[in-house]
Design a protein around this motif. Structure first.
Motif, PDB file in Angstrom:
ATOM      1  N   LYS A  59      13.392   4.811  -1.369  1.00  0.00           N
ATOM      2  CA  LYS A  59      12.581   5.967  -1.753  1.00  0.00           C
ATOM      3  C   LYS A  59      11.162   5.909  -1.189  1.00  0.00           C
ATOM      4  O   LYS A  59      10.396   6.860  -1.342  1.00  0.00           O
ATOM      5  CB  LYS A  59      12.494   6.060  -3.278  1.00  0.00           C
ATOM      6  CG  LYS A  59      13.805   6.435  -3.924  1.00  0.00           C
ATOM      7  CD  LYS A  59      13.597   6.566  -5.411  1.00  0.00           C
ATOM      8  CE  LYS A  59      14.911   6.923  -6.090  1.00  0.00           C
ATOM      9  NZ  LYS A  59      14.912   6.541  -7.494  1.00  0.00           N
ATOM     10  N   GLN A  60      10.780   4.767  -0.607  1.00  0.00           N
ATOM     11  CA  GLN A  60       9.397   4.615  -0.127  1.00  0.00           C
ATOM     12  C   GLN A  60       9.182   5.327   1.205  1.00  0.00           C
ATOM     13  O   GLN A  60      10.116   5.548   1.972  1.00  0.00           O
ATOM     14  CB  GLN A  60       9.035   3.133   0.027  1.00  0.00           C
ATOM     15  CG  GLN A  60       9.230   2.296  -1.215  1.00  0.00           C
ATOM     16  CD  GLN A  60       8.453   2.802  -2.419  1.00  0.00           C
ATOM     17  OE1 GLN A  60       7.307   3.222  -2.310  1.00  0.00           O
ATOM     18  NE2 GLN A  60       9.116   2.780  -3.582  1.00  0.00           N
ATOM     19  N   TYR A  83       0.816  -1.203   0.000  1.00  0.00           N
ATOM     20  CA  TYR A  83       0.000   0.000   0.000  1.00  0.00           C
ATOM     21  C   TYR A  83       0.862   1.271   0.000  1.00  0.00           C
ATOM     22  O   TYR A  83       1.713   1.444   0.868  1.00  0.00           O
ATOM     23  CB  TYR A  83      -0.937  -0.015   1.221  1.00  0.00           C
ATOM     24  CG  TYR A  83      -1.891   1.138   1.208  1.00  0.00           C
ATOM     25  CD1 TYR A  83      -2.974   1.148   0.331  1.00  0.00           C
ATOM     26  CD2 TYR A  83      -1.689   2.236   2.042  1.00  0.00           C
ATOM     27  CE1 TYR A  83      -3.837   2.215   0.288  1.00  0.00           C
ATOM     28  CE2 TYR A  83      -2.554   3.320   1.998  1.00  0.00           C
ATOM     29  CZ  TYR A  83      -3.624   3.291   1.118  1.00  0.00           C
ATOM     30  OH  TYR A  83      -4.477   4.361   1.065  1.00  0.00           O
ATOM     31  N   GLY A  84       0.661   2.110  -1.037  1.00  0.00           N
ATOM     32  CA  GLY A  84       1.385   3.368  -1.113  1.00  0.00           C
ATOM     33  C   GLY A  84       2.723   3.277  -1.851  1.00  0.00           C
ATOM     34  O   GLY A  84       3.500   4.224  -1.875  1.00  0.00           O
ATOM     35  N   TRP A  85       3.003   2.136  -2.472  1.00  0.00           N
ATOM     36  CA  TRP A  85       4.277   1.942  -3.180  1.00  0.00           C
ATOM     37  C   TRP A  85       4.431   2.948  -4.315  1.00  0.00           C
ATOM     38  O   TRP A  85       3.515   3.152  -5.110  1.00  0.00           O
ATOM     39  CB  TRP A  85       4.347   0.519  -3.745  1.00  0.00           C
ATOM     40  CG  TRP A  85       5.650   0.207  -4.439  1.00  0.00           C
ATOM     41  CD1 TRP A  85       5.938   0.364  -5.763  1.00  0.00           C
ATOM     42  CD2 TRP A  85       6.837  -0.305  -3.828  1.00  0.00           C
ATOM     43  NE1 TRP A  85       7.222  -0.027  -6.017  1.00  0.00           N
ATOM     44  CE2 TRP A  85       7.796  -0.439  -4.851  1.00  0.00           C
ATOM     45  CE3 TRP A  85       7.179  -0.660  -2.520  1.00  0.00           C
ATOM     46  CZ2 TRP A  85       9.096  -0.915  -4.597  1.00  0.00           C
ATOM     47  CZ3 TRP A  85       8.460  -1.140  -2.277  1.00  0.00           C
ATOM     48  CH2 TRP A  85       9.402  -1.257  -3.310  1.00  0.00           C
ATOM     49  N   SER A 139       5.952   4.068   6.160  1.00  0.00           N
ATOM     50  CA  SER A 139       4.873   3.089   6.361  1.00  0.00           C
ATOM     51  C   SER A 139       4.996   1.942   5.352  1.00  0.00           C
ATOM     52  O   SER A 139       4.743   0.785   5.668  1.00  0.00           O
ATOM     53  CB  SER A 139       3.519   3.771   6.216  1.00  0.00           C
ATOM     54  OG  SER A 139       3.375   4.261   4.905  1.00  0.00           O
ATOM     55  N   VAL A 140       5.390   2.263   4.108  1.00  0.00           N
ATOM     56  CA  VAL A 140       5.541   1.234   3.074  1.00  0.00           C
ATOM     57  C   VAL A 140       6.717   0.331   3.433  1.00  0.00           C
ATOM     58  O   VAL A 140       6.640  -0.897   3.339  1.00  0.00           O
ATOM     59  CB  VAL A 140       5.777   1.877   1.686  1.00  0.00           C
ATOM     60  CG1 VAL A 140       5.924   0.810   0.614  1.00  0.00           C
ATOM     61  CG2 VAL A 140       4.664   2.840   1.348  1.00  0.00           C
ATOM     62  N   GLN A 141       7.802   0.965   3.904  1.00  0.00           N
ATOM     63  CA  GLN A 141       8.979   0.172   4.285  1.00  0.00           C
ATOM     64  C   GLN A 141       8.625  -0.784   5.422  1.00  0.00           C
ATOM     65  O   GLN A 141       9.054  -1.937   5.433  1.00  0.00           O
ATOM     66  CB  GLN A 141      10.119   1.094   4.711  1.00  0.00           C
ATOM     67  CG  GLN A 141      10.659   1.900   3.543  1.00  0.00           C
ATOM     68  CD  GLN A 141      11.780   2.838   3.944  1.00  0.00           C
ATOM     69  OE1 GLN A 141      12.048   3.024   5.130  1.00  0.00           O
ATOM     70  NE2 GLN A 141      12.416   3.444   2.958  1.00  0.00           N
ATOM     71  N   ARG A 142       7.803  -0.264   6.358  1.00  0.00           N
ATOM     72  CA  ARG A 142       7.419  -1.124   7.492  1.00  0.00           C
ATOM     73  C   ARG A 142       6.575  -2.313   7.015  1.00  0.00           C
ATOM     74  O   ARG A 142       6.785  -3.444   7.429  1.00  0.00           O
ATOM     75  CB  ARG A 142       6.631  -0.313   8.538  1.00  0.00           C
ATOM     76  CG  ARG A 142       7.527   0.368   9.570  1.00  0.00           C
ATOM     77  CD  ARG A 142       6.736   0.747  10.795  1.00  0.00           C
ATOM     78  NE  ARG A 142       5.596   1.609  10.488  1.00  0.00           N
ATOM     79  CZ  ARG A 142       5.673   2.937  10.318  1.00  0.00           C
ATOM     80  NH1 ARG A 142       6.849   3.550  10.450  1.00  0.00           N
ATOM     81  NH2 ARG A 142       4.601   3.640  10.038  1.00  0.00           N
TER      82      ARG A 142
END
Ligand SMILES: Nc1nc2c(ncn2[C@@H]2O[C@H](COP(=O)(O)OP(=O)(O)OP(=O)(O)O)[C@@H](O)[C@H]2O)c(=O)[nH]1
Length: 628
Positions: free
Chosen positions: A178-179, A162-164, A182-185
């Motif tokens: 670059k994410q 989500y949000g990539w 929240s996306v990395q998590r």
């Protein structure tokens, strides 16, 4: 004379093999062969399409070529594809290219072997990062592990986090940095659960860039077949793994290694075989031997074909003819008499010095080994699979599950296969079935199977086949038990404590000395004549109802009997009525009326339900009731 000639031929062959091995050279590597497998819809085809996309003009040097059942990536194409990871140019590329098998149903091909080692040097197991390990993933893992095939895992569809935010065709780590946090998590969380799922399968999986030991850990490469992110990482990993860890197996061997992928009828060409040539050279006019269903096939290559490059589509013929082809590549072989050729078979070339019989024995040996796993008693299920390799995997599995096999075949199921399975209808109905692994069943065969009552189990996953077959077997066993239940007699030994009704029906209060009481059990007493010592067995009738404290029961165990059980006993119309006080009394013990036949019924249909104590009781009752 003949024996000497044969021995000479064998020696020449062994010498040639040694010479070919000796002539290998670490700087002359052939292209590794790679397979893609995984659960449906994980993105296998999309990933292949993505790596096939090329910026290099079609047909120009360095272009990717579509072959028979495979795509070839020459090193120049690989270099272009991995440029984002090799900005300083320090990466070494030793392999001449990469051959990726892209025939649908890749799974069956991971199992193909040539000269005892896997045809595929490395496999890509595709896992959907949003779904984790799915049933087919587990099956693929099992195949890979059994065959000790090296593999990497593409954790595909990272763009669905989500949000990539996508950077097309980028190196994965750069994209991840670059994410948003929240996306990395979410990424970390999903990777963690995938690693856990692999651990449950007994495998150490780590992100490929954290992998310190390729020998111990499986590498995970996050990818997106849509945005192309991570695809350079995946290709680079394949290059590094193969050239660093497999150079021994990749040294170019002048000796031929060739495997049949598929047997196909092509209009205008007849039956052709699609083969993967992993080592050596194949020439038009070569005399070849392959394994056939009815014995070895010896024939001569009429044509070697690969598909026409895309830009050549206006040319009438859809194939390019070759005088000779060199490994590694996928090529279509046109030759007479290939109708019965078996997918998965090795292909050998007969040179003038060779002993043809030897080569025929050699190509047939793979099938002969499998035929040996057929049950000698002639009882067993029939199995049918798409290739020699997949048949082998299925047979291994059935062997470990102790399911006997009476017949094997390769390729689609036809009427004659049903007829063969039908021979089992009389011997063992539950085995009158065909386990079809990754093969089609033709319409007529399907109809015949239904008419004759032959069960067909169809699946592309071995353990689904196994589950369906086991469930069917359990159903049959249950039905048999139901049929046999009236003949089964459970043992018991009773002491009479009261007589509530003396005859017609007899109603007694009893204590259970041993065993269990069930409605339906026939009872008896044994009288010994004090003068003649002659034993008389007096049947009392069957238990028609059981009560404890006025509550009816179907079954009463010794531990439940406590204050006594009321037992109603009724005789059959053909039996004479017995009377308490006259034919028997409270000094007599009552037993189940067991017979040889009733013991056999327990043994065949209820073996697992009879406890050790019950078997012991039966043993003790046998002499008393004159059962042999
Ligand atoms: N968002 C996203 N969708 C993908 C990705 N890869 C594949 N898909 C989609 O997932 C679906 C299945 O993809 P395929 O490439 O057909 O999967 P497959 O594993 O080849 O499927 P089978 O051949 O049926 O086993 C398609 O709708 C694809 O567009 C990806 O990286 N990201």
């Amino acid at each position: 004379m003949a024996a000497q000639k044969k021995a000479d031929a064998a020696k020449r062959r062994a010498d040639a093999h040694q010479a070919a091995l000796a002539a290998r050279n670490k700087d002359d590597l052939r292209s590794p062969i790679c397979c893609i497998l995984g659960h449906v819809d994980t993105g296998k085809t999309s990933l292949l399409d993505k790596i096939r996309q090329t910026n290099v003009q079609e047909g120009e040097a360095g272009g990717i070529t579509q072959q028979i059942g495979a795509t070839y990536f020459p090193v120049d194409a690989i270099k272009t594809k991995t440029l984002v990871l090799n900005k300083d140019g320090s990466q070494e590329y030793k392999i001449p290219g990469l051959l990726v098998i892209d025939t649908p149903g890749h799974e069956s091909f991971t199992n193909l072997r040539s000269r005892g080692s896997s045809l595929c040097n490395i496999a890509i197991l595709v896992v959907d990062i949003m779904h984790g390990l799915e049933p087919q993933t587990l099956e693929s893992l099992r195949l890979l592990r059994d065959r000790k095939s090296p593999f990497i895992v593409a954790l595909n569809k990272v763009d669905r986090l989500y949000g990539w935010e996508a950077t097309p065709d980028n190196a994965f780590r750069d994209s991840l940095e670059k994410q948003k946090p929240s996306v990395q998590r979410e990424f970390e969380h999903r990777v963690k659960s995938t690693i856990l799922a692999f651990a449950e399968q007994g495998l150490n999986a780590v992100l490929y860039y954290d992998n310190k030991s390729f020998a111990k850990n499986v590498s995970l490469v996050p990818t997106s077949a849509h945005t192309g992110e991570g695809v350079p990482d995946m290709i680079m990993l394949l290059v590094n793994l193969t050239q660093q860890r497999m150079s021994d197996r990749l040294m170019y061997l002048s000796e031929l290694e060739c495997t049949v992928l598929e047997v196909k009828v092509i209009e205008g060409l007849g039956t052709t075989i699609d083969v993967i040539l992993s080592n050596g050279i194949l020439r038009e006019g070569d005399k070849i031997v392959v394994c056939g269903l009815n014995g070895p096939i010896i024939t001569q290559i009429r044509a070697l074909l690969t598909p026409q490059p895309l830009r050549e589509l206006r040319i009438k013929s859809s194939y390019v003819h070759h005088k000779e082809v060199k490994a590694a590549l996928g090529v279509k072989v046109v030759a007479p008499d290939l109708e019965k050729a078996i997918a998965g078979s090795r292909l050998l070339v007969v040179s003038p010095d060779d002993d043809e019989d030897d080569l025929m024995d050699e190509v047939m040996s793979d099938l002969t080994t499998l035929l040996n796993s057929i049950d000698k008693s002639g009882r067993g299920v029939c199995v049918q699979a798409s290739t020699l390799g997949s048949l082998e995997a299925l047979l291994d599995f059935l062997k470990s599950s102790k399911i006997p096999v009476s017949g094997i075949n390769i390729g689609p199921v036809h009427k004659k296969d049903i007829m063969r399975a039908a021979t089992m209808l009389e011997k063992a109905k539950e085995l009158a079935c065909i386990l079809c692994f990754d093969v089609n069943v033709d319409k007529e065969a399907e109809r015949l199977a239904e008419e004759m009552g032959i069960k067909l189990f169809k699946a592309d996953i071995i353990y689904h086949l196994f589950d369906a077959f086991t469930a069917y077997n359990a159903e049959i066993t249950e039905a048999k038990r139901k049929d046999a239940a009236p003949q089964a007699v459970w043992p018991c030994r009773l002491k009479i404590i009261a007589a509530f009704a003396k005859r017609d029906p007899i109603i007694l209060g009893v204590d259970i000395l041993d065993g269990t009481l069930r409605v339906g059990t026939p009872l008896c007493v044994v009288k010994v004549d004090p003068v003649t010592q002659k034993k008389e067995i007096i049947p009392l009738g069957k238990i028609t109802s059981l009560e404890i404290n006025h509550k009816t029961q179907d079954l009463v165990k010794k531990s439940q009997a406590g204050g006594g059980v009321a037992v109603k006993i009724e005789h059959a119309v053909y039996q004479s009525a017995k009377m308490f006080g006259r034919h028997f009394d409270d000094k007599d013990e009552i037993y189940s009326l067991i017979t040889r036949q009733s013991i056999d019924v327990l043994k065949t249909s209820f073996k697992d339900d009879v406890s050790t104590e019950e078997w012991l009781l039966i043993k003790a009752l046998k002499p008393r009731l004159n059962v042999q």
